[in-house]
Design an enzyme around this catalytic site. Structure first.
Site, mmCIF file in Angstrom:
data_model
loop_
_atom_site.group_PDB
_atom_site.id
_atom_site.type_symbol
_atom_site.label_atom_id
_atom_site.label_comp_id
_atom_site.label_asym_id
_atom_site.label_seq_id
_atom_site.Cartn_x
_atom_site.Cartn_y
_atom_site.Cartn_z
ATOM 1 N N CYS A 68 0.847 -1.206 0.000
ATOM 2 C CA CYS A 68 0.000 0.000 0.000
ATOM 3 C C CYS A 68 0.878 1.252 0.000
ATOM 4 O O CYS A 68 0.533 2.280 -0.596
ATOM 5 C CB CYS A 68 -0.894 0.038 1.239
ATOM 6 S SG CYS A 68 -2.220 -1.163 1.289
ATOM 7 N N CYS B 122 22.803 3.112 -1.415
ATOM 8 C CA CYS B 122 23.769 3.947 -0.701
ATOM 9 C C CYS B 122 25.057 4.104 -1.497
ATOM 10 O O CYS B 122 25.725 5.131 -1.411
ATOM 11 C CB CYS B 122 24.068 3.331 0.663
ATOM 12 S SG CYS B 122 22.665 3.311 1.786
#
Length: 252
Positions: free
Chosen positions: A176, A190
């Site tokens: 959701c 990263c």
């Protein structure tokens, strides 16, 4: 629930004197089975926090090995451990910190084919993995298994942590939140964008705190709330996530 030995009563004394925890709460922690996905920057904060807290059974899943670039934000590893499996090393940290914790290291990458065999039977899962494909596999499966998910992520100066129980009528699941657009391994990492080492520690510690709150039953229910941290501005924000009525994971 498991009883506490005299040694454990002394070890966890600072927990037990807290009215929100007490002996009952500490026994809940001892009886809990928690799985951590990812022993990287976020996991490096989660794992010792849960071990110190006295989680009874801890499973750590990570298929990666230690790289020198990890050491800036993954302090449970050392320079002389480069090339060794993170899951195994993280489990060694747990054993050295708290011999009362039963820890299992899994050196495999989670997939739709093997996830249920690893995740089933746990009371809570914390996901600190670094790609949406893994996160969606974990989120979808835990919704079906009705196991709470603490999801934690960090990149650059931004962190986010949320608790999901998508099988409940008014609570969103992880899908959701992110939708269907991220079912591949293609996402920002990263390595591409950078991340502040102290940020991953902040996010991981917050995720561990959230997990402990859930297990013990402390404070208000925050399932469906997203906590956003701006490390540059030093600001936390809390927003409510809506349940998607058309979500293919939890709408039925």
């Amino acid at each position: 629930m498991s009883e506490l030995s005299d040694d454990e009563l002394e070890r966890y004394a600072r927990h037990i004197v807290l009215p929100q925890v007490g002996g009952v709460g500490q026994r809940k922690l001892k009886s809990a089975r928690v799985l951590v996905v990812g022993a990287g920057g976020i996991g490096s904060a989660i794992v010792p926090a849960l071990a110190g807290a006295g989680i009874g059974t801890l499973t750590i899943i990570d298929d990666d090995i230690v790289d020198r670039s990890n050491l800036q934000r993954q302090p449970i590893f050392r320079d002389d451990q480069i090339g060794q499996p993170k899951a195994v090393l993280a489990a060694e940290v747990v054993r050295a910190l708290n011999h009362y914790v039963e820890v299992t290291a899994v050196k495999e990458r989670l997939s739709a084919d093997n996830a249920e065999s690893f995740l089933a039977g746990h009371d809570l899962v914390i996901d600190g993995s670094d790609n949406f494909a893994t996160r969606l596999v974990v989120g979808d499966l835990l919704t079906r298994l009705r196991i709470p998910l603490v999801s934690a992520a960090a990149v650059m100066f931004q962190g986010q942590v949320a608790l999901f129980r998508g099988w409940e009528p008014d609570k969103p699941c992880y899908r959701c939140f992110v939708g269907d657009a991220f079912d591949s391994d293609d996402c920002d990492t990263c390595a591409e964008q950078g991340v502040l080492g102290a940020l991953t520690a902040t996010v991981g510690s917050f995720a561990a705190l959230m997990a402990i709150r859930v297990i013990v039953g402390i404070g208000e229910d925050v399932a469906g709330s997203l906590f956003l941290f701006d490390g540059e501005a030093l600001d936390w924000r809390k927003i409510r996530l809506p349940k998607d009525p058309n979500c293919r994971t939890c709408s039925a």
